[in-house]
Design a protein around this motif. Structure first.
Motif, mmCIF file in Angstrom:
data_model
loop_
_atom_site.group_PDB
_atom_site.id
_atom_site.type_symbol
_atom_site.label_atom_id
_atom_site.label_comp_id
_atom_site.label_asym_id
_atom_site.label_seq_id
_atom_site.Cartn_x
_atom_site.Cartn_y
_atom_site.Cartn_z
ATOM 1 N N LYS A 2 1.151 -1.245 -0.251
ATOM 2 C CA LYS A 2 0.065 0.111 0.087
ATOM 3 C C LYS A 2 0.877 1.314 -0.053
ATOM 4 O O LYS A 2 1.940 1.328 0.776
ATOM 5 C CB LYS A 2 -0.724 -0.023 1.328
ATOM 6 N N PHE A 3 0.443 2.091 -0.867
ATOM 7 C CA PHE A 3 1.116 3.545 -0.776
ATOM 8 C C PHE A 3 -0.168 4.647 -0.863
ATOM 9 O O PHE A 3 -0.569 4.635 -1.789
ATOM 10 C CB PHE A 3 2.170 3.740 -1.989
ATOM 11 N N PHE A 4 -0.280 5.092 0.311
ATOM 12 C CA PHE A 4 -1.301 6.124 0.207
ATOM 13 C C PHE A 4 -0.736 7.638 0.512
ATOM 14 O O PHE A 4 0.148 7.908 1.139
ATOM 15 C CB PHE A 4 -2.295 5.982 1.615
ATOM 16 N N VAL A 5 -1.349 8.599 -0.363
ATOM 17 C CA VAL A 5 -0.873 9.918 -0.623
ATOM 18 C C VAL A 5 -1.907 10.824 -0.115
ATOM 19 O O VAL A 5 -2.998 10.860 -0.603
ATOM 20 C CB VAL A 5 -0.295 10.314 -1.896
ATOM 21 N N HIS A 6 -1.731 11.302 1.026
ATOM 22 C CA HIS A 6 -2.698 12.410 1.603
ATOM 23 C C HIS A 6 -2.311 13.649 0.883
ATOM 24 O O HIS A 6 -3.187 14.391 0.287
ATOM 25 C CB HIS A 6 -2.456 12.651 3.091
ATOM 26 N N ALA A 7 -1.149 13.996 0.676
ATOM 27 C CA ALA A 7 -0.770 15.331 -0.081
ATOM 28 C C ALA A 7 0.732 15.205 -0.429
ATOM 29 O O ALA A 7 1.472 14.796 0.464
ATOM 30 C CB ALA A 7 -1.119 16.655 0.925
ATOM 31 N N TYR A 8 1.100 15.453 -1.628
ATOM 32 C CA TYR A 8 2.374 15.579 -2.388
ATOM 33 C C TYR A 8 2.731 16.986 -2.843
ATOM 34 O O TYR A 8 1.661 17.621 -3.365
ATOM 35 C CB TYR A 8 2.436 14.542 -3.137
ATOM 36 N N ASN A 66 -5.078 12.417 -1.430
ATOM 37 C CA ASN A 66 -6.320 11.463 -1.137
ATOM 38 C C ASN A 66 -6.259 10.497 -1.785
ATOM 39 O O ASN A 66 -7.757 10.219 -1.898
ATOM 40 C CB ASN A 66 -7.229 12.896 -0.887
ATOM 41 N N ALA A 67 -5.460 9.617 -2.319
ATOM 42 C CA ALA A 67 -5.904 8.609 -2.993
ATOM 43 C C ALA A 67 -4.606 7.590 -2.729
ATOM 44 O O ALA A 67 -3.478 7.933 -2.138
ATOM 45 C CB ALA A 67 -5.886 8.884 -4.517
ATOM 46 N N SER A 68 -4.795 6.145 -3.067
ATOM 47 C CA SER A 68 -3.797 5.368 -3.063
ATOM 48 C C SER A 68 -3.461 4.887 -4.211
ATOM 49 O O SER A 68 -4.027 4.890 -5.517
ATOM 50 C CB SER A 68 -4.557 4.000 -2.554
ATOM 51 N N ALA A 69 -2.115 4.771 -4.375
ATOM 52 C CA ALA A 69 -1.420 4.542 -5.584
ATOM 53 C C ALA A 69 -1.978 2.897 -6.060
ATOM 54 O O ALA A 69 -2.390 2.069 -5.422
ATOM 55 C CB ALA A 69 0.292 4.262 -5.457
ATOM 56 N N SER A 70 -1.930 2.654 -7.505
ATOM 57 C CA SER A 70 -2.281 1.507 -7.893
ATOM 58 C C SER A 70 -1.299 0.557 -7.663
ATOM 59 O O SER A 70 -0.677 -0.243 -8.754
ATOM 60 C CB SER A 70 -2.629 1.525 -9.633
ATOM 61 N N ILE A 71 -1.164 0.211 -6.514
ATOM 62 C CA ILE A 71 0.160 -0.761 -6.125
ATOM 63 C C ILE A 71 -0.650 -1.690 -4.993
ATOM 64 O O ILE A 71 -1.222 -1.157 -4.043
ATOM 65 C CB ILE A 71 0.981 -0.311 -5.563
ATOM 66 N N SER A 72 -0.754 -3.030 -5.179
ATOM 67 C CA SER A 72 -1.129 -3.820 -4.172
ATOM 68 C C SER A 72 -0.283 -5.036 -4.219
ATOM 69 O O SER A 72 -0.411 -5.820 -5.263
ATOM 70 C CB SER A 72 -2.624 -4.247 -4.262
ATOM 71 N N GLY A 73 0.506 -5.384 -3.082
ATOM 72 C CA GLY A 73 1.160 -6.577 -3.152
ATOM 73 C C GLY A 73 2.391 -6.437 -4.271
ATOM 74 O O GLY A 73 2.846 -7.806 -4.680
ATOM 75 N N HIS A 74 2.814 -5.423 -4.633
ATOM 76 C CA HIS A 74 4.050 -5.197 -5.564
ATOM 77 C C HIS A 74 5.080 -5.856 -5.000
ATOM 78 O O HIS A 74 5.888 -5.370 -4.031
ATOM 79 C CB HIS A 74 4.254 -3.679 -5.944
ATOM 80 N N PRO A 75 5.959 -6.997 -5.561
ATOM 81 C CA PRO A 75 6.938 -7.551 -5.211
ATOM 82 C C PRO A 75 8.130 -6.699 -5.210
ATOM 83 O O PRO A 75 8.632 -5.886 -6.094
ATOM 84 C CB PRO A 75 7.205 -8.672 -5.888
ATOM 85 N N ILE A 76 8.823 -6.545 -4.142
ATOM 86 C CA ILE A 76 10.089 -5.753 -4.233
ATOM 87 C C ILE A 76 11.549 -6.801 -4.203
ATOM 88 O O ILE A 76 12.331 -6.793 -5.259
ATOM 89 C CB ILE A 76 10.228 -4.644 -3.026
ATOM 90 N N PHE A 77 11.355 -7.453 -3.017
ATOM 91 C CA PHE A 77 12.675 -8.281 -2.935
ATOM 92 C C PHE A 77 12.131 -9.920 -2.673
ATOM 93 O O PHE A 77 11.364 -10.087 -1.679
ATOM 94 C CB PHE A 77 13.765 -8.147 -1.706
ATOM 95 N N LEU A 78 12.451 -10.934 -3.351
ATOM 96 C CA LEU A 78 11.650 -12.171 -3.590
ATOM 97 C C LEU A 78 12.877 -13.153 -3.112
ATOM 98 O O LEU A 78 13.723 -13.356 -4.035
ATOM 99 C CB LEU A 78 11.089 -12.653 -4.426
ATOM 100 N N GLY A 79 12.839 -13.694 -1.828
ATOM 101 C CA GLY A 79 13.998 -14.779 -1.517
ATOM 102 C C GLY A 79 14.987 -14.209 -0.955
ATOM 103 O O GLY A 79 16.113 -14.832 -0.564
ATOM 104 N N VAL A 80 14.905 -13.035 0.032
ATOM 105 C CA VAL A 80 15.963 -12.487 0.739
ATOM 106 C C VAL A 80 16.350 -13.518 1.823
ATOM 107 O O VAL A 80 15.568 -13.994 2.579
ATOM 108 C CB VAL A 80 15.617 -11.267 1.453
#
Length: 297
Positions: free
Chosen positions: A98-104, A140-154
């Motif tokens: 999740k990445f929620f932006v209240h204000a940028y 006031n919206a969430s980025a279109s990201i859900s469960g985006h893999p970053i590091f797999l198998g650390v």
């Protein structure tokens, strides 16, 4: 590696109000600049929408894996959870859930570049990891990201893992070609690791670092927030332990932040107060799960 330092002093909120307003003017956010100057000493304004991105600190919460029928899930301060020592020597997956932006900074749709770094313990070697992803999102919206893999198998070392991240506001329209490198399948699928050292990781990590550096070299692009999570197995009151679950990174300078007043709503996948209101903060949620490699065929 490039030696990039995830330093909060480089964040926009570490600048004085005049410098913040100057940056906002450079990206044509006139209303934002006026609001910041109104909050400066001698100004006539009150805390405004832009206060969310003026913070350079963070608070870290932890969400246990919920029960099947649990909708409102409690959040605890990450510093009070117990470490799971069984993860030592095991492989885990880290994802941006999740990445929620209240204000940028800026108006309309924000172009945001996120960079993450870590280390992978492989036998007697330590591999430096670096990964980047970009997203576009409005206030006031969430980025279109859900469960985006970053590091797999650390592979988790005996001292835990190090995980750093930062978010960069891209105000320059000239960086589309550079950022397009992050649209490749390799970046969209996360950084996949194996149980042995991978020489190919160095140029991959170098590419991610080069994209971020090239972006930050432009005056209209600025780091908005950064954090450094040392997730270990110690018992110190000042450290944070590693276990399977979700870590919530809230961009705030509020040292009185009380996690007991908030819940994670599984229905809306969002941070909510006990009364159901969304807090006026930017935040990210990272999932830590056990890594399951694909079956051999």
């Amino acid at each position: 590696m490039t030696g990039t330092i995830f330093d909060s002093s480089l964040s926009l909120g570490s600048r004085d109000d005049n410098a913040i307003a100057e940056y906002l003017m450079s990206i044509d956010d006139i209303d934002g600049a006026k609001s910041v100057l109104a909050q400066a000493p001698g100004g006539q304004g009150f805390l405004s929408f832009g206060s969310a991105y003026k913070c350079s600190g963070f608070m870290l919460g932890f969400i246990e894996p919920p029960k099947d029928d649990e909708v409102e899930v409690p959040i605890r301060a990450a510093s009070v959870v117990q470490a799971d020592h069984s993860l030592v020597g095991q492989r885990i997956k880290i994802s941006l859930d999740k990445f929620f932006v209240h204000a940028y900074p800026g108006s309309g749709e924000h172009n945001i570049l996120c960079e993450f770094a870590g280390k992978n313990q492989v036998a007697d070697e330590v591999e430096e990891l670096r990964f980047a992803v970009r997203t576009k999102v409005r206030d006031n919206a969430s980025a279109s990201i859900s469960g985006h893999p970053i590091f797999l198998g650390v592979t988790v070392g005996s001292n835990g893992i190090s995980f750093e991240g930062r978010a960069i506001n891209v105000g320059s329209s000239l960086d589309e070609t550079v950022l397009s490198a992050l649209d490749s399948a390799a970046f969209k699928s996360g950084l996949s690791l194996i149980a042995t050292a991978q020489p190919a990781l160095k140029p991959f990590a170098g590419l991610a670092a080069s994209v971020v550096k090239a972006t930050l070299d432009r005056k209209k692009n600025v780091q908005v927030h950064t954090f450094n999570l040392g997730l270990d197995f110690g018992g110190n009151a000042s450290s944070v332990r590693l276990r399977v679950g979700s870590y919530v990174v809230v961009q705030t300078d509020d040292q009185q932040w009380d996690w007991s007043g908030y819940r994670w709503n599984r229905g809306t996948l969002s941070l909510r107060s006990k009364e159901g209101a969304a807090p006026s903060v930017n935040y990210m949620v990272f999932g830590v799960t056990k890594f399951e490699s694909a079956p051999q065929t």
